[in-house]
Motif scaffolding. Structure first.
Motif, mmCIF file in Angstrom:
data_model
loop_
_atom_site.group_PDB
_atom_site.id
_atom_site.type_symbol
_atom_site.label_atom_id
_atom_site.label_comp_id
_atom_site.label_asym_id
_atom_site.label_seq_id
_atom_site.Cartn_x
_atom_site.Cartn_y
_atom_site.Cartn_z
ATOM 1 N N LYS A 20 0.848 -1.191 0.000
ATOM 2 C CA LYS A 20 0.000 0.000 0.000
ATOM 3 C C LYS A 20 0.876 1.231 0.000
ATOM 4 O O LYS A 20 2.108 1.138 0.058
ATOM 5 C CB LYS A 20 -0.915 -0.028 1.218
ATOM 6 N N ASP A 21 0.260 2.392 -0.034
ATOM 7 C CA ASP A 21 1.012 3.649 -0.084
ATOM 8 C C ASP A 21 2.000 3.775 1.075
ATOM 9 O O ASP A 21 3.120 4.247 0.894
ATOM 10 C CB ASP A 21 0.066 4.841 -0.089
ATOM 11 N N TRP A 22 1.594 3.353 2.265
ATOM 12 C CA TRP A 22 2.486 3.447 3.419
ATOM 13 C C TRP A 22 3.730 2.595 3.237
ATOM 14 O O TRP A 22 4.815 2.972 3.673
ATOM 15 C CB TRP A 22 1.751 3.042 4.697
ATOM 16 N N HIS A 23 3.568 1.441 2.603
ATOM 17 C CA HIS A 23 4.731 0.597 2.339
ATOM 18 C C HIS A 23 5.699 1.298 1.389
ATOM 19 O O HIS A 23 6.919 1.207 1.552
ATOM 20 C CB HIS A 23 4.303 -0.746 1.742
ATOM 21 N N PHE A 24 5.143 2.005 0.402
ATOM 22 C CA PHE A 24 6.004 2.710 -0.544
ATOM 23 C C PHE A 24 6.730 3.875 0.122
ATOM 24 O O PHE A 24 7.861 4.194 -0.247
ATOM 25 C CB PHE A 24 5.210 3.163 -1.772
ATOM 26 N N ILE A 25 6.111 4.479 1.126
ATOM 27 C CA ILE A 25 6.812 5.515 1.899
ATOM 28 C C ILE A 25 7.977 4.874 2.663
ATOM 29 O O ILE A 25 9.083 5.420 2.697
ATOM 30 C CB ILE A 25 5.833 6.248 2.832
ATOM 31 N N GLY A 26 7.739 3.720 3.240
ATOM 32 C CA GLY A 26 8.820 2.994 3.918
ATOM 33 C C GLY A 26 9.927 2.605 2.963
ATOM 34 O O GLY A 26 11.119 2.717 3.287
ATOM 35 N N MET A 27 9.546 2.164 1.763
ATOM 36 C CA MET A 27 10.556 1.829 0.757
ATOM 37 C C MET A 27 11.353 3.066 0.358
ATOM 38 O O MET A 27 12.568 2.984 0.124
ATOM 39 C CB MET A 27 9.902 1.210 -0.479
ATOM 40 N N ALA A 28 10.686 4.216 0.298
ATOM 41 C CA ALA A 28 11.383 5.453 -0.054
ATOM 42 C C ALA A 28 12.398 5.830 1.021
ATOM 43 O O ALA A 28 13.521 6.248 0.700
ATOM 44 C CB ALA A 28 10.376 6.582 -0.270
ATOM 45 N N VAL A 29 12.028 5.663 2.288
ATOM 46 C CA VAL A 29 12.956 5.968 3.380
ATOM 47 C C VAL A 29 14.193 5.078 3.292
ATOM 48 O O VAL A 29 15.336 5.544 3.370
ATOM 49 C CB VAL A 29 12.257 5.823 4.755
ATOM 50 N N VAL A 30 13.969 3.782 3.100
ATOM 51 C CA VAL A 30 15.084 2.844 2.990
ATOM 52 C C VAL A 30 15.930 3.174 1.754
ATOM 53 O O VAL A 30 17.165 3.140 1.801
ATOM 54 C CB VAL A 30 14.564 1.389 2.951
ATOM 55 N N SER A 31 15.292 3.536 0.662
ATOM 56 C CA SER A 31 16.023 3.867 -0.558
ATOM 57 C C SER A 31 16.852 5.135 -0.412
ATOM 58 O O SER A 31 17.968 5.217 -0.940
ATOM 59 C CB SER A 31 15.054 4.009 -1.737
#
Length: 122
Positions: free
Chosen positions: A31-42
């Motif tokens: 979901k969108d929240w997961h993509f925010i987490g992926m962005a932080v890690v990236s």
């Protein structure tokens, strides 16, 4: 600095993996929240890539060689974004599993990067 960032990136990657694995366990896609987490890690992986290249540019050396070090840096930077893109094509729980697997791969790459760079003062 590089060791602290490596540890932080490994920890956030494992947190992302657990979060996405929990979503998969609940039969949820990313979901969108997961993509925010992926962005932080990236972003952390991008910072690690830049810092690693700057350290090499300043003349510091990786214990196991600069070429392998740069290859692992690039692989670490690409692991989570690649898994995120794949999760967009699979909008089921398997998309979440893909991101969780990519985050675990990143955590393993961080351990290897630590080994390749070598211990300080050794």
């Amino acid at each position: 600095m590089f060791d602290a960032l490596t540890a932080a990136l490994g920890a956030t990657a494992l947190a992302l993996a657990a979060w996405c694995a929990f979503a998969a366990w609940r039969d949820q896609p990313t979901k969108d929240w997961h993509f925010i987490g992926m962005a932080v890690v990236s972003v952390l992986a991008l910072a690690q890539l830049v810092i690693g290249l700057v350290q090499l540019g300043r003349g510091e050396k990786a214990d196991e060689g600069s070429v392998i070090f740069v290859a692992y840096l690039i692989g670490a930077f690409a692991a989570v974004p690649a898994a995120g893109l794949l999760s967009l094509t699979e909008r089921t729980k398997w998309g979440s599993v893909t991101v969780a697997a990519g985050a675990v791969v990143l955590a393993v790459l961080e351990v290897r990067l630590y080994d390749i760079w070598g211990t300080p003062g050794a």
